[in-house]
Design an enzyme around this catalytic site. Structure first.
Site, PDB file in Angstrom:
ATOM      1  N   ASN A 131     -23.195 -24.255  25.519  1.00 47.96           N
ATOM      2  CA  ASN A 131     -23.071 -25.720  25.676  1.00 47.96           C
ATOM      3  C   ASN A 131     -22.686 -26.159  27.086  1.00 47.96           C
ATOM      4  O   ASN A 131     -23.172 -27.188  27.555  1.00 47.96           O
ATOM      5  CB  ASN A 131     -22.150 -26.318  24.614  1.00 47.96           C
ATOM      6  CG  ASN A 131     -20.756 -25.773  24.635  1.00 47.96           C
ATOM      7  OD1 ASN A 131     -20.544 -24.622  25.020  1.00 47.96           O
ATOM      8  ND2 ASN A 131     -19.791 -26.575  24.245  1.00 47.96           N
ATOM      9  N   GLU A 229     -11.334 -20.231  22.896  1.00 46.62           N
ATOM     10  CA  GLU A 229     -11.579 -21.683  22.881  1.00 46.62           C
ATOM     11  C   GLU A 229     -12.660 -21.904  21.841  1.00 46.62           C
ATOM     12  O   GLU A 229     -13.810 -21.500  22.048  1.00 46.62           O
ATOM     13  CB  GLU A 229     -12.083 -22.185  24.249  1.00 46.62           C
ATOM     14  CG  GLU A 229     -11.115 -21.976  25.404  1.00 46.62           C
ATOM     15  CD  GLU A 229      -9.886 -22.866  25.339  1.00 46.62           C
ATOM     16  OE1 GLU A 229      -9.777 -23.707  24.410  1.00 46.62           O
ATOM     17  OE2 GLU A 229      -9.017 -22.711  26.206  1.00 46.62           O
ATOM     18  N   CYS A 263     -17.196 -29.172  22.506  1.00 45.72           N
ATOM     19  CA  CYS A 263     -16.094 -28.892  21.584  1.00 45.72           C
ATOM     20  C   CYS A 263     -15.072 -30.030  21.584  1.00 45.72           C
ATOM     21  O   CYS A 263     -14.301 -30.163  20.643  1.00 45.72           O
ATOM     22  CB  CYS A 263     -15.449 -27.554  21.933  1.00 45.72           C
ATOM     23  SG  CYS A 263     -15.153 -27.330  23.663  1.00 45.72           S
ATOM     24  N   GLU A 433      -6.495 -22.538  29.063  1.00 40.84           N
ATOM     25  CA  GLU A 433      -7.196 -22.264  30.313  1.00 40.84           C
ATOM     26  C   GLU A 433      -6.844 -23.352  31.314  1.00 40.84           C
ATOM     27  O   GLU A 433      -6.230 -24.362  30.971  1.00 40.84           O
ATOM     28  CB  GLU A 433      -8.713 -22.236  30.065  1.00 40.84           C
ATOM     29  CG  GLU A 433      -9.111 -21.167  29.062  1.00 40.84           C
ATOM     30  CD  GLU A 433     -10.613 -20.958  28.972  1.00 40.84           C
ATOM     31  OE1 GLU A 433     -11.273 -21.781  28.317  1.00 40.84           O
ATOM     32  OE2 GLU A 433     -11.107 -19.989  29.573  1.00 40.84           O
TER      33      GLU A 433
HETATM   34  P1  NAP Z   1     -21.413 -18.309  19.044  1.00 38.75           P
HETATM   35  O1  NAP Z   1     -22.271 -17.485  18.200  1.00 38.75           O
HETATM   36  O2  NAP Z   1     -19.964 -18.312  18.786  1.00 38.75           O
HETATM   37  O3  NAP Z   1     -21.720 -17.862  20.568  1.00 38.75           O
HETATM   38  C1  NAP Z   1     -20.820 -17.925  21.643  1.00 38.75           C
HETATM   39  C2  NAP Z   1     -20.954 -16.680  22.515  1.00 38.75           C
HETATM   40  O4  NAP Z   1     -20.499 -15.536  21.785  1.00 38.75           O
HETATM   41  C3  NAP Z   1     -22.390 -16.367  22.931  1.00 38.75           C
HETATM   42  O5  NAP Z   1     -22.391 -15.816  24.209  1.00 38.75           O
HETATM   43  C4  NAP Z   1     -22.789 -15.337  21.894  1.00 38.75           C
HETATM   44  O6  NAP Z   1     -23.864 -14.547  22.298  1.00 38.75           O
HETATM   45  C5  NAP Z   1     -21.502 -14.548  21.769  1.00 38.75           C
HETATM   46  N1  NAP Z   1     -21.415 -13.761  20.526  1.00 38.75           N
HETATM   47  C6  NAP Z   1     -22.049 -13.964  19.347  1.00 38.75           C
HETATM   48  N2  NAP Z   1     -21.703 -13.030  18.459  1.00 38.75           N
HETATM   49  C7  NAP Z   1     -20.832 -12.197  19.079  1.00 38.75           C
HETATM   50  C8  NAP Z   1     -20.116 -11.020  18.672  1.00 38.75           C
HETATM   51  N3  NAP Z   1     -20.224 -10.512  17.444  1.00 38.75           N
HETATM   52  N4  NAP Z   1     -19.291 -10.428  19.570  1.00 38.75           N
HETATM   53  C9  NAP Z   1     -19.156 -10.940  20.807  1.00 38.75           C
HETATM   54  N5  NAP Z   1     -19.812 -12.024  21.246  1.00 38.75           N
HETATM   55  C10 NAP Z   1     -20.635 -12.666  20.391  1.00 38.75           C
HETATM   56  O7  NAP Z   1     -21.901 -19.787  19.027  1.00 38.75           O
HETATM   57  P2  NAP Z   1     -23.388 -20.297  18.799  1.00 38.75           P
HETATM   58  O8  NAP Z   1     -24.078 -19.480  17.748  1.00 38.75           O
HETATM   59  O9  NAP Z   1     -24.016 -20.381  20.100  1.00 38.75           O
HETATM   60  O10 NAP Z   1     -23.114 -21.738  18.231  1.00 38.75           O
HETATM   61  C11 NAP Z   1     -22.809 -21.918  16.849  1.00 38.75           C
HETATM   62  C12 NAP Z   1     -21.818 -23.047  16.662  1.00 38.75           C
HETATM   63  O11 NAP Z   1     -20.604 -22.724  17.343  1.00 38.75           O
HETATM   64  C13 NAP Z   1     -22.212 -24.387  17.240  1.00 38.75           C
HETATM   65  O12 NAP Z   1     -23.052 -25.103  16.414  1.00 38.75           O
HETATM   66  C14 NAP Z   1     -20.860 -25.037  17.427  1.00 38.75           C
HETATM   67  O13 NAP Z   1     -20.409 -25.591  16.231  1.00 38.75           O
HETATM   68  C15 NAP Z   1     -19.976 -23.886  17.815  1.00 38.75           C
HETATM   69  N6  NAP Z   1     -19.804 -23.770  19.284  1.00 38.75           N
HETATM   70  C16 NAP Z   1     -18.642 -24.167  19.847  1.00 38.75           C
HETATM   71  C17 NAP Z   1     -18.469 -24.089  21.220  1.00 38.75           C
HETATM   72  C18 NAP Z   1     -17.220 -24.508  21.891  1.00 38.75           C
HETATM   73  O14 NAP Z   1     -17.246 -24.807  23.077  1.00 38.75           O
HETATM   74  N7  NAP Z   1     -16.117 -24.534  21.225  1.00 38.75           N
HETATM   75  C19 NAP Z   1     -19.505 -23.618  22.018  1.00 38.75           C
HETATM   76  C20 NAP Z   1     -20.681 -23.190  21.421  1.00 38.75           C
HETATM   77  C21 NAP Z   1     -20.810 -23.278  20.056  1.00 38.75           C
HETATM   78  P3  NAP Z   1     -25.359 -14.947  21.887  1.00 38.75           P
HETATM   79  O15 NAP Z   1     -25.721 -16.112  22.700  1.00 38.75           O
HETATM   80  O16 NAP Z   1     -26.157 -13.754  22.224  1.00 38.75           O
HETATM   81  O17 NAP Z   1     -25.311 -15.243  20.408  1.00 38.75           O
END
Ligand code: NAP
Ligand code: MG
Length: 454
Positions: A131, A229, A263, A433
């Protein structure tokens, strides 16, 4: 070797092919970072500061290039993308002052001298979501490097392009090879390896609460340090005594900025019942004026969602039979567009009201009085951000003390300032942070006693 095709969220066409690291390559880079730590920690504080300032200056030089890259990769509005690259520069500059000020303490003790030192941890693993690819990367790597650590950084699969460029810029600035390493790859491979490889001493993770919990569990195995976060469902609390015009004019930006993929999005609007009608009338005008258009235009206030998958996820929250109060506009044609959408749920059990949608959808609900507003704001597993609108100073102080969230703003919707701590209560995260205390999250306190009796 596998690769990932980056898709523009505006055109739905491929814009780049990125080589993804496998386990072996990930381990090799982590080993390089561990080796580089031995010399990076010994670079004198003044020299480390100079290198970080040079890095900041080059990020500034390349501001427009980085911003355009983010528009291409992520569909961010060009205005936001310039700010985001500028934020990396600012955070680097801010923490470039840290190496020369990483003070310990001299504590009075009997029979000797006692000194504390702030020692770097070693290799820091930074895992970044899609994001805000630039700022979230910078909030991790800048203080980590300043404190004398080396960094391995995994961008999100969807948005690796600016992170890769920042890695090149660091080298151009003279940061020694191996000190700041960007490793594109899958979360389940590269991210997971950061957690399991013992050479990585700390994880800085931003992303979903589900993956955050999984990482925290993994870190327990090695008592690995972790900063999280995570998600949010922040409240925009508007009292009848507030400047309703100003609150209504600011409310679309507070939730629809970055297409709601933030977020800190104020995705629950809590409005005092006596001001409900007036607010909704003004809010509707503001939502319909909100410019959702080609993000490369200077006038754009919102672009598309990041991916087809995210668009599908958001649509699930607004099925065909949903009663929509009103909606803004969206362009026709290609791109993962979703119009700004305002819902008025009957009660707080509503799924769209309770869950993080990460899209341009906001729920508005009325409250009766101050106690009611606080109770409703806190009725969430999350606690990241929020706004409080009132002209009554006493009330603003009481409510801001009572709301369980890490970053609040009064008569404002701004949540991020690099000078001040950022992080969440409850399931929105762990640790803080930015600001003056972030260095503590990237150092161990070592205590040494010198016996002076001998
Ligand atoms: P996510 O799966 O939590 O991804 C965040 C980061 O973690 C990405 O770099 C992802 O890599 C990595 N990741 C995924 N699985 C992992 C694992 N098992 N071990 C270590 N790292 C891992 O989030 P998303 O799928 O992109 O988004 C899903 C939802 O999360 C969104 O719809 C939103 O609700 C929430 N979100 C919140 C924030 C925030 O700023 N708080 C940011 C993004 C998303 P990959 O890209 O390769 O999966
Ligand atoms: Mg995921």
């Amino acid at each position: 070797m596998s690769s990932y095709t980056v898709i523009s969220p505006v055109t739905e066409k491929s814009v780049a092919e990125i080589v993804m690291a496998d386990l072996q390559q990930t381990d090799a880079v982590i080993a390089t970072a561990a080796k580089a730590f031995e010399s990076w920690r010994k670079v004198t504080p003044g020299d480390r500061a100079k290198l970080l300032r040079k890095f900041a200056a080059l990020v500034d030089t390349y501001n427009e290039e980085l911003a355009q890259l983010e528009v291409l990769n992520s569909g961010h509005t060009i205005g936001n993308a310039r700010w985001e690259a500028g934020n990396v520069r600012d955070v680097l500059n801010y923490y470039s002052a840290a190496p020369e000020r990483l003070f310990g303490r001299q504590i009075p003790v009997p029979n000797g001298i006692d000194i504390t030192f702030k020692e770097p941890l070693g290799v820091i693993g930074v895992i970044v979501p899609w994001n805000f690819p630039m700022p979230i990367a910078g909030w991790g790597f800048a203080p980590a490097l300043a404190a004398g650590n080396t960094v391995v950084l995994k961008p999100a699969e969807l948005t690796p392009m600016t992170a890769i460029r920042l890695g090149e810029i660091a080298l151009e600035a003279g940061i020694p090879a191996g000190v700041f390493n960007v490793i594109p790859g899958k979360g389940s491979i590269v991210g997971e390896r950061f957690v399991t490889n013992p050479l990585v001493r700390k994880i800085v993770f931003t992303g979903s609460t589900t993956v955050g919990k999984h990482i925290m569990q993994g870190c327990a195995d090695q008592v690995k340090r972790v900063t999280l976060e995570l998600g949010g469902k922040s409240a925009n609390i508007i009292f009848a005594d507030a400047d309703i015009e100003k609150a209504a004019a600011g409310a679309p930006g507070a939730v629809f900025d970055n297409a709601g993929q933030d977020c800190c999005a104020r995705s629950r609007i809590l409005i005092q019942r006596s001001a409900y009608d007036k607010f909704m009338e003004l809010f509707e005008i503001a939502v319909k004026k909100f410019r959702v258009e080609d993000p490369s235009l200077d006038t754009a206030e919102m672009g598309p969602l990041i991916s087809a998958q995210q668009l599908a996820r958001v649509k699930e929250y607004v099925p065909a039979d949903t009663e929509i109060a009103f909606q803004g506009n969206k362009p026709a044609g290609d791109g993962y567009w979703f119009a700004p959408t305002v819902l008025t749920p009957k009660d707080t059990k509503d799924r769209a009201y309770r869950e993080e949608i990460f899209g341009p959808v906001v729920s508005v609900i009325a409250f009766e009085d101050e106690d009611d507003a606080i109770r409703m704001a806190n009725d969430s597993e999350y606690g990241l951000s929020g706004s409080i609108w009132s002209r009554d100073i006493g009330r603003a102080v009481r409510v801001s003390r009572a709301v369980e969230a890490g970053n609040l703003s009064v008569n404002s919707n701004s949540s991020v300032r690099y000078w001040t701590p950022f992080g969440g209560y409850k399931q929105s995260g762990l640790g803080r942070e930015l600001g003056p205390d972030a260095l503590d999250a990237f150092t161990e306190t070592k205590n040494v006693f010198f016996d002076t009796q001998a």
